[in-house]
Motif scaffolding. Structure first.
Motif: not given
Length: 325
Positions: A92-97, A148-154, A224-230
């Motif tokens: 879910d990191a936004p470093d790739v838009s 339908t892929l999203q991180t909440s599926l696993v 460089e990375g990015s923060r992971i939003p919640q």
């Protein structure tokens, strides 16, 4: 229901405009030459209708009118392509838009459309792995699963690359070919940011290499990375209470690809190598030839084309004296 193989575009419109321009010019010139002789060139008018008719029919034939469906056998040397998609929270990191996962879904949807004759399957994973869609020729179904892929599926957990690769091995064992028949070529597309917090990957990689399956890895993210939003505007924190930064880790992905005869690619904020991945998969030749029956639109371009050619022959054979001395 009538369908068209091609849509009317600017080349066809330009050709029609050029035809009309020169034909109108030809008519005006004929009228101007006939005026001193008291003739108006009316015999030319039926030729104009004839030529407009066969030009229009040629245009219709070019666009490919299709009516009905025809069942045709298609002989293919197909392969199996497993898509392994990381659904850990770091995707879910936004470093790739807009986010790593959303960009991955869009690119995978395009990839699926490029492999009409191959079976594709979908495995999702984070700390555990699950078969979201078994190997199938049904691209519409696979596209639905991708959308339908999203991180909440696993279940929430750190990324572990061992479970999805072992799940592929399990599927390869269960689909072993009959004695005397050639195995289907298998390609594995592993899409992840490369942060592997699981166990030792080497034993699984060695078994994969012996099976003949080639792993193509796609690293998604930036160094460089990015923060992971919640939800709620917060960010994931590490064990020390600091905001966690997720960074692309290309080294293990590059090594995994090299050990199995595959290739490593990247999807970053500056570079998109999914087209290179598609080309690499196209070079994986299928090893099991088979015949499938597919429904194709019955292109009826021959009918307007034949009528247009007959009218052209009539135009050549029948002459009209436009200006009489």
């Amino acid at each position: 229901m009538l369908n068209w193989a091609y849509m009317l575009g600017w080349p066809e419109i330009l050709a029609a405009v050029i035809f009309l321009f020169f034909y109108i010019g030809y008519g005006l010139r004929t009228r101007r030459l006939g005026a001193p002789l008291g003739q108006q060139g009316w015999p030319l008018s039926w030729k104009l209708v004839l030529r407009l008719l066969y030009f229009g029919l040629l245009l219709v034939a070019l666009l490919g009118p299709a009516y009905g469906l025809t069942q045709k056998p298609v002989r293919t040397a197909g392969k199996d392509v497993w898509l392994l998609v990381d659904l850990s929270r770091s995707m879910d990191a936004p470093d790739v838009s807009p986010t790593r996962l959303q960009k991955t879904k869009a690119e995978l949807a395009n990839l699926v459309n490029r492999f009409q004759a191959d079976r594709l399957g979908l495995i999702i994973f984070a700390g555990e792995a699950f078969v979201q869609c078994p190997l199938t020729y049904d691209q519409a179904a696979l596209q639905l699963f991708l959308s339908t892929l999203q991180t909440s599926l696993v279940p929430a957990g750190s990324t572990d690359l061992v479970p999805p690769l072992e799940l592929v091995l399990t599927r390869l064992d269960s689909a072993a070919p009959a004695a005397g028949s050639l195995p289907r070529a298998t390609a594995v597309v592993l899409v992840t940011d490369g942060e592997d917090f699981g166990g030792n990957l080497e034993p699984t990689v060695r078994v994969l290499a012996r099976s003949g399956a080639r792993v193509f890895t796609m690293g998604v993210g930036t160094t460089e990375g990015s923060r992971i939003p919640q939800p709620g505007g917060r960010y994931v924190r590490d064990s020390k209470g600091r905001e966690a930064i997720s960074r692309l880790a290309p080294t293990p992905l590059r090594r995994l690809a090299e050990q199995t005869g595959g290739q490593y690619f990247e999807l970053t904020d500056r570079r998109n190598e999914f087209p290179l991945l598609v080309n690499a998969l196209n070079r994986v030749e299928g090893q099991a030839e088979q015949v499938r029956t597919v429904s194709v639109a019955d292109n009826r371009y021959r009918y307007p084309l034949v009528v247009a050619l007959l009218l052209m022959v009539l135009d050549v054979l029948v002459t009209v004296k436009v200006i009489r001395p």
